[in-house]
Write an enzyme that holds these catalytic residues in place. Structure first.
Site, short mmCIF file in Angstrom:
data_model
loop_
_atom_site.label_atom_id
_atom_site.label_comp_id
_atom_site.label_asym_id
_atom_site.label_seq_id
_atom_site.Cartn_x
_atom_site.Cartn_y
_atom_site.Cartn_z
N ASP A 70 0.85 -1.18 0.00
CA ASP A 70 0.00 0.00 0.00
C ASP A 70 0.90 1.24 0.00
OD1 ASP A 70 -2.31 1.63 0.36
OD2 ASP A 70 -1.88 1.70 2.50
N GLY A 94 -4.53 4.31 -4.03
CA GLY A 94 -5.76 4.97 -4.48
C GLY A 94 -5.52 6.30 -5.13
N ASP A 148 -1.18 -0.84 6.24
CA ASP A 148 -1.33 -0.30 7.59
C ASP A 148 -2.78 -0.09 8.01
OD1 ASP A 148 -1.71 1.93 5.78
OD2 ASP A 148 -1.54 3.23 7.54
#
Length: 956
Positions: A183, A509, A634
């Site tokens: 991520d 994102g 996370d």
């Protein structure tokens, strides 16, 4: 003695004593010398299971004497009134009457007899794969996990968080990872937002450069200019500036600020532009837009203020770090959110005079919450002038679709600013509003309350429909840009992981432009990489799924052909794909083409992806490549990805503990992943692999000596070793040294692992647990068993070895053989180890000493009398010099082939971790250097840039 008594309770259950008589003619044979000239022949019936019958004759001294059951001692019968007897063995093994009477070995039933013999063999050779292997591995893995937890180099001083191995089952897989899926927000970045720039009424404000801009510019200079041996750009080195100075100079150029102007940092606020600070915004031509912008920041949120009693300043408990940064920015601009009630928000505004703050109340009429699906938040308020306003903030793509024709005045310039902010790696939101009259709001509110109080499956859909009705015809005010700073050491960590040959995917994102610049900042992308961007470029294709899929497939096919046809050996490719395109690429008829393209690229970045897409991509990589994948994140949106991967790593950051609770390993910062994999992963894989191979070796060496004796004993089931010897072999005598191998072994120390990350490739290539190595260790075990058995048989067979002239019985041979096994396998593990501490020395040589201590104690026990092992060491073996010399001889002969093998290998075909003499000497600790002056022999297999380029940099 003419007559003796025996007890046959083990045979027939009778407790009375049975009388046995010797033949009259053999009574004079009552001492050893009398047998010097003795010679006789016994002829008898074939073996049979009858315990109470026996027919035979004894031919001695020219006469024949009949034999009956009174002269026969059955197996398992016990002498009672006689110290000893002289006798002749007639039947042994399967031919004896006791096994035959049990029906275990019936020549007429070969299948049944074979089955029983198989059971006997399993009992004898069960030591080849002992239960202690599993127990030892579990102990080793738990201790390895404990050392990971206690590693001070993975301890975060700021938060007081150590690394945590939440499971010990995956330790060795840490050293075999092929692909890392990460991520971005909170994983590569700190998830601590700083308000950096903004666009208000078509005017851009904020002059300070982001960390991404600085890092990307610095990386570009280093790539174009080359690096010196110190790791800094050569031009900067020639100019005499150090690395910190160069970064400060670069920042000075971008921000046009002197060091004297720097102020104490404000958490959440890094904005620099005098046009908006200290009330100067009142002089701006678009001050009405600026006023509305500040009020949206101060009012449109769900945070709660907390006042510091000592300083009087406010801090904010917000649902997201972005919201907290907006409130801090509003406070610094002069609009301080200070109080919240059930129905109102109070803001201390420095307007119309910046010097005289005024507290104003804004009544909250309706709150439309932010969700990941809506991607926006709105609040309807009534100000002190009784004006009803809808204030809205959200993703620019969502807000722009809801603008009125009159509200698009600043859309073009704001879009340009948003693109610039995205390229700078900043997170952006658009701010808008619209005015409402009383009747319009009342009519809408009635419908909203009706939908809110309804029940049924369509309740959420009705709420969304009603909310969407209100959030239309908006007027654009501006946009915000907050910075999520990269965590410390992220670029260096990714660089090292790439040099270790790991493939790194980033799933984020963010928009494509933002993700690309983040990639440059964190060393995932480099200047000179050929970028392959897979996206739906024509909005019309989005409406037609078939044409969209065809377009994406064509892009993937062309990109794959471009990589295959690339003739430049230095070329490196980076794949960037957005979320909409990824939706089609993950479908069954296209995902394998997409994966084939992705695995041929040096870096992969997936933009605008949802949590579900993260999990699907992880599953595709894991199942499609068949190699070990690691996912790191996370937040709660990373849980699916973490659970889908072979290994999940959670970062204990600002987004709660959901990712940590779902993970296998937890760390405080991304940079600790380098040490977790390159150091602990490499060590754990190597330790477990060597430990299992050694287990096979030592148990084959031990078990085959039993097998060889079985061949000599006609597969009777008789073991050459005492039962206690076999029981203690794996449990006590050889267990602790192999555990020390699995816990403390280091082929190289941690500094060398970090200096030469390409050593990590030994794990993914499975160099230490492939079939050639396994068969090699098994062959070593076969050889060791042969030497131990046959040398001992040759040495002890048919010759006196004690001072009294006695020959060795089975107990003496078995004990001597076991001594050689203990010495051979413990010396073997000593030769296997590269790293020694006092613990290894104590356990290895202590295990050998324990064997002798056991023999001393065991020989004094009453039980030793029953198994003919009374004082087997003290009186039988220890006084015989041949026992000690044979032990040394057998141990040396057993270990010579392995010693020759490792000497030849290190001299002519060294592995990466073996010391190598060269003109350049690198000082390391006990284990030496790897690969000489040019690093590991197999090369570094870098992922950022070509192998040739990085080798040249390494050589420089």
């Amino acid at each position: 003695m003419k007559m003796e008594f025996v007890k046959t309770m083990n045979l027939d259950g009778e407790t009375n004593l049975k009388v046995k008589r010797a033949l009259e003619t053999t009574l004079p044979l009552d001492s050893d010398p009398t047998f010097k000239e003795f010679s006789a022949i016994i002829r008898c019936e074939d073996p049979n299971p009858s315990l109470y019958t026996f027919v035979g004759k004894f031919e001695y001294d020219g006469k024949v004497y009949p034999l009956d059951p009174s002269q026969i001692l059955l197996r398992d019968s016990k002498l009672r009134n006689t110290a000893y007897v002289y006798g002749v063995v007639i039947f042994t093994g399967h031919d004896s009457k006791v096994p035959d009477s049990k029906g275990l070995f019936d020549p007429g039933k070969p299948l049944k007899s074979g089955f029983y013999h198989l059971i006997t063999a399993l009992m004898l050779y069960g030591y080849l794969i002992p239960i202690s292997l599993y127990v030892s591995i579990e102990i080793v893995k738990v201790l390895q996990a404990l050392f990971i937890n206690q590693d001070i180099n993975m301890y975060d001083d700021e938060t007081g968080t150590p690394a945590q191995a939440r499971t010990s089952n995956l330790n060795e897989e840490l050293g075999q990872v092929d692909t890392i899926l990460s991520d971005k927000t909170g994983t590569l970045t700190c998830n601590q937002m700083d308000f950096l720039k903004c666009s208000i009424g078509g005017t851009a404000y904020g002059t300070k450069a982001s960390d991404v801009e600085l890092a990307a510019a610095k990386q570009m200079v280093m790539d174009l200019d080359g690096q010196s041996e110190t790791g800094m750009p050569q031009s900067l080195e020639r100019s005499g500036h150090d690395f910190v100075d160069s970064e400060i100079q670069l920042e000075t150029v971008v921000t046009s600020k002197d060091e004297d102007d720097l102020k104490p940092p404000i958490k959440g606020f890094s904005f620099e532009d005098d046009r908006l600070m200290n009330g100067n915004w009142l002089k701006e031509p678009n001050k009405d837009d600026i006023l509305l912008f500040f009020r949206i920041l101060a009012v449109c949120h769900t945070a709660i203020p907390e006042q510091n009693e000592e300083t009087g300043t406010f801090t904010y408990e917000a649902e997201s770090p972005d919201e907290g940064a907006f409130l801090v920015a509003a406070r610094e601009f002069g609009f301080e959110f200070c109080r919240r009630t059930q129905s109102s928000v109070f803001v201390r505004e420095r307007y119309p005079s910046f010097q005289e703050p005024v507290e104003r109340e804004y009544k909250i009429l309706t709150l439309l919450d932010f969700t990941s699906k809506r991607k926006r938040m709105s609040v309807i308020i009534r100000d002190e002038n009784d004006q009803i306003l809808l204030l809205c903030k959200g993703a620019d793509s969502i807000i722009f679709d809801r603008l009125s024709s009159d509200g698009r005045m600043y859309q073009e310039t704001t879009t340009k600013h948003l693109n610039d902010y995205g390229e700078a790696g900043l997170r952006t939101l658009a701010l808008s509003y619209k005015k409402l009259d009383e009747a319009e709001y009342s009519a809408w509110n009635d419908e909203f309350m009706k939908a809110k109080t309804s029940f049924g499956a369509d309740r959420e859909a009705n709420l969304e429909r009603v909310s969407d009705m209100m959030e239309r015809e908006l007027i654009l005010v501006g946009a915000t840009a907050v910075e999520d700073k990269l965590q410390e050491g992220v670029p260096q960590c990714i660089d090292k992981l790439a040099l270790a040959g790991l493939k790194i995917w980033v799933l984020t994102g963010d928009k494509m432009e933002t993700a690309i610049n983040i990639g440059f900042a964190c060393s995932l992308l480099r200047q000179g990489m050929k970028q392959i961007c897979i996206a739906i470029k024509n909005d019309a294709l989005v409406q037609d799924n078939k044409k969209a899929k065809e377009d994406i497939l064509m892009q993937i096919t062309k990109a794959t052909e471009m990589i295959v046809e690339e003739k430049d050996p230095h070329a490196a490719f980076a794949l960037i794909i957005d979320g909409k395109t990824l939706t089609y690429a993950l479908e069954d008829d296209m995902k394998h083409q997409y994966l084939n393209l992705a695995v041929h690229c040096a870096s992969v970045i997936c933009c605008r992806v949802s949590p579900r897409q993260k999990a699907l991509v992880t599953r595709l990589v894991k199942e499609g490549t068949g190699k070990i994948t690691l996912a790191i994140g996370d937040g709660a949106n990373d849980v699916g990805m973490i659970q889908e991967a072979d290994i999940g790593v959670g970062i204990s950051g600002c987004e709660g503990m959901q990712a940590v609770m779902a993970s296998d390993f937890a760390i405080a910062e991304f940079q600790f992943l380098e040490r977790l994999l390159v150091v602990h992963g490499h060590w754990c894989y190597k330790r477990i692999a060597q430990m299992i191979c050694y287990f096979f070796y030592k148990n084959i060496a031990f078990g085959l000596t039993i097998f060889y004796f079985e061949v000599f004993a006609g597969f009777s089931g008789q073991s050459v070793y005492d039962d206690w010897y076999m029981l203690l072999f794996n449990v006590v005598l050889t267990s602790l040294p192999v555990i020390s191998l699995g816990v403390f072994e280091q082929d190289v120390d941690s500094e060398v692992c970090l200096q030469f990350p390409a050593l990590y490739q030994q794990g993914p290539k499975n160099l230490f647990f492939d079939w050639p190595r396994i068969f090699g260790w098994m062959g070593n075990g076969f050889y060791t068993a042969l030497i131990i058995f046959f040398l001992n048989i040759i040495i002890y067979y048919d010759q006196a070895f004690r001072a009294g002239g006695q020959t060795a019985d089975m107990t003496a041979v078995g004990t001597a053989m076991m001594t050689c096994v203990i010495w051979a396998v413990n010396c073997q593990i000593a030769l296997t180890m590269c790293h020694f501490t006092w613990i290894q020395h104590f356990l290895i040589w202590g295990s050998i000493a324990t064997w002798y201590v056991f023999l001393l104690i065991y020989g004094e026990m009453h039980y030793a009398l029953q198994v003919n092992a009374y004082r087997v060491l003290r009186e039988i073996l220890a006084p015989a010099p041949i026992y000690w010399t044979s032990t040394i001889l057998v141990t040396v002969v057993c270990n010579i082939p392995y010693l020759v093998h490792i000497s030849f290998q290190r001299s002519f075909n060294p592995l990466d971790h073996h010391p190598k003499r060269s003109s350049t000497t690198i000082n390391t600790s006990r284990t030496g250097v790897c690969g000489g002056e040019n690093g590991p022999r197999h090369g570094r297999r870098p992922r950022l840039g070509s192998p040739q380029e990085l080798r040249q940099k390494s050589d420089r």
